[in-house]
Design an enzyme around this catalytic site. Sequence first.
Site, short mmCIF file in Angstrom:
data_model
loop_
_atom_site.label_atom_id
_atom_site.label_comp_id
_atom_site.label_asym_id
_atom_site.label_seq_id
_atom_site.Cartn_x
_atom_site.Cartn_y
_atom_site.Cartn_z
N ARG A 64 0.85 -1.20 0.00
CA ARG A 64 0.00 0.00 0.00
C ARG A 64 0.89 1.25 0.00
O ARG A 64 1.12 1.87 -1.04
CB ARG A 64 -0.94 -0.04 1.22
CG ARG A 64 -2.10 0.94 1.14
CD ARG A 64 -1.76 2.36 1.50
NE ARG A 64 -1.35 2.54 2.89
CZ ARG A 64 -0.89 3.69 3.36
NH1 ARG A 64 -0.75 4.75 2.58
NH2 ARG A 64 -0.52 3.79 4.61
N GLU A 65 1.44 1.60 1.16
CA GLU A 65 2.32 2.79 1.22
C GLU A 65 3.47 2.63 0.21
O GLU A 65 3.85 3.58 -0.48
CB GLU A 65 2.89 2.93 2.64
CG GLU A 65 3.94 4.03 2.80
CD GLU A 65 3.33 5.41 3.06
OE1 GLU A 65 2.53 5.54 3.99
OE2 GLU A 65 3.68 6.34 2.32
N HIS B 14 -6.52 -0.42 3.58
CA HIS B 14 -6.38 0.98 4.00
C HIS B 14 -7.47 1.80 3.30
O HIS B 14 -7.45 1.94 2.08
CB HIS B 14 -4.99 1.46 3.57
CG HIS B 14 -4.60 2.77 4.13
ND1 HIS B 14 -4.48 3.91 3.37
CD2 HIS B 14 -4.28 3.12 5.40
CE1 HIS B 14 -4.10 4.90 4.16
NE2 HIS B 14 -3.97 4.46 5.39
N ARG C 215 -9.19 -0.48 12.74
CA ARG C 215 -8.28 0.51 13.31
C ARG C 215 -8.63 1.87 12.74
O ARG C 215 -8.99 1.98 11.57
CB ARG C 215 -6.84 0.15 12.91
CG ARG C 215 -5.81 1.12 13.46
CD ARG C 215 -4.71 1.41 12.46
NE ARG C 215 -5.17 2.24 11.36
CZ ARG C 215 -4.41 2.60 10.32
NH1 ARG C 215 -3.17 2.19 10.23
NH2 ARG C 215 -4.89 3.36 9.34
N HIS D 141 3.24 5.02 12.67
CA HIS D 141 3.64 4.98 11.25
C HIS D 141 4.51 6.21 11.02
O HIS D 141 4.02 7.33 11.11
CB HIS D 141 2.34 5.02 10.44
CG HIS D 141 2.44 5.14 8.96
ND1 HIS D 141 2.16 4.10 8.10
CD2 HIS D 141 2.73 6.20 8.16
CE1 HIS D 141 2.27 4.51 6.85
NE2 HIS D 141 2.63 5.78 6.85
N HIS E 292 7.06 8.59 8.84
CA HIS E 292 7.69 8.97 7.57
C HIS E 292 9.11 9.45 7.82
O HIS E 292 9.48 9.83 8.92
CB HIS E 292 6.82 10.00 6.83
CG HIS E 292 5.77 9.33 6.01
ND1 HIS E 292 5.94 9.07 4.68
CD2 HIS E 292 4.57 8.81 6.36
CE1 HIS E 292 4.87 8.42 4.23
NE2 HIS E 292 4.02 8.25 5.22
N HIS F 295 40.12 -1.54 12.59
CA HIS F 295 38.87 -2.31 12.65
C HIS F 295 39.10 -3.78 12.31
O HIS F 295 38.63 -4.66 13.01
CB HIS F 295 37.85 -1.73 11.67
CG HIS F 295 37.28 -0.42 12.10
ND1 HIS F 295 35.95 -0.22 12.30
CD2 HIS F 295 37.87 0.76 12.39
CE1 HIS F 295 35.73 1.02 12.69
NE2 HIS F 295 36.90 1.64 12.74
C1 HCA Z 1 -1.58 8.03 3.22
C2 HCA Z 1 -1.31 8.54 4.60
C3 HCA Z 1 -0.69 7.64 5.60
C4 HCA Z 1 -1.69 6.87 6.41
C5 HCA Z 1 -1.13 6.15 7.59
C6 HCA Z 1 -2.16 5.45 8.42
C7 HCA Z 1 0.11 8.58 6.51
O1 HCA Z 1 -0.63 7.88 2.44
O2 HCA Z 1 -2.73 7.81 2.87
O3 HCA Z 1 -3.18 5.04 7.90
O4 HCA Z 1 -1.90 5.28 9.63
O5 HCA Z 1 1.32 8.56 6.47
O6 HCA Z 1 -0.55 9.33 7.20
O7 HCA Z 1 0.21 6.73 4.98
CU CU Z 2 2.24 7.10 5.25
#
Ligand code: HCA
Ligand code: CU
Length: 383
Positions: A13-14, A73, A133, A195, A197, A291
């Site tokens: 997905r991501e 998602h 969730r 999550h 980034h 090393h």
């Molecule tokens: C996205 C956003 C998401 C969702 C993460 C989540 C984010 O790309 O749609 O559902 O917890 O980083 O907020 O990936």
């Molecule tokens: Cu994300």
Amino acid sequence: MRRALHILDTTLREGEQFAGAFFNLEQQIAIARMLDAFGIDFIEVPSPISAPRIREAIEHLCALGLRARIVTHVRCVEADVEAALATPVAGVNLFYGTSPELRSYSHGKRIERIIADAVPLIQRIREAGRYVRFSAEDAFRSDLVDLLTVFDAVVEAGVERIGLPDSVGIATPRQVERIIRLCAERYPRVGIEFHGHNDSGCAIANTIAAYEAGADCLDVTVLGIGERNGIASLSGLVAQLYLHYPETLQQRDLRQLAPLDDYVAQCLHLPIPFNNPITAPYAFTHRAGVHTRAILNNPRAYEILDPADFGLERRVDLGSRFTGSHAVAHRAAELGLQLSDEQVRELTWSLKMRAEEGPLSPEAVDAFIRSWYEEQRSTAWER
Ligand code: HCA
Ligand code: CU
């Protein structure tokens, strides 16, 4: 008591939101099988409404009979949720932006409206007997009162887990720790997902901070791919867990990491990043004399991860001007050459001088050592 750690992989997905990424059905299946063999708890897939072949892929993935639970998602939109429930997924990961930025520029909804949209959908998913969730997208730029107001409502509505994504990679580990701890204390009966980034390079640090503060579900992708420059990588998370929380890896097969990273890199037509934890091409290559000497005495000197646990091998790179006599002697012995201490010093010096012109490959080093040795012998013979 601490809840068991769940790892959620969202490569399908991501990960496919990463520029240039595309996984065909065969690749989606191969990735899901490898993730399952590793021991991933949740595999996140896109929403079935995103494309007809995504919906078909979800059906195929669900039919594989994996141990990992497949979750989709999905936006907090009735039609999207109904489409999700029409597939055999184990659960639905809802998300809704709660920050002022996303409320203004993404969906334009007020907090009351977010709650009004989410609550009936959560109840609908629960009634359908699926896991649910709810994630507050851009949680770390959201007003804390707004964030907790939304979470209070979705917890009351029956979510099994709340999600706090750092959607723009802005959070620091301390901020993650503070907000996750607050939520873990406020909502002891639901799970907490993080999550992270990687826009500012803190994704793995933030993800571990979330775990330490009480999160019980951590999101990753293979190689860390995702929107912009991605999220925490599976290998990076595993490296930290191996070091500090090995009990969380007991039921997982660490030897799957290298094939997974290789396979996804191949699908992307990209190399594994040079600095990827564990599976980077030189993650277990030692170079400088100080090393290599210590490593040959005991690898623990400079190695915190045992490559053998991941099905990988340690390497000593002799082909540089930082090379050391200890490692050179060791390699010469491996090649079956007997050298005096004096000869080792001379050989090391010649090798360094040669490497001043540029690095040598392992094959070139071996060839250099052999020819140096032959030359020594023939001069000794002439004398
Ligand atoms: C996205 C956003 C998401 C969702 C993460 C989540 C984010 O790309 O749609 O559902 O917890 O980083 O907020 O990936
Ligand atoms: Cu994300």
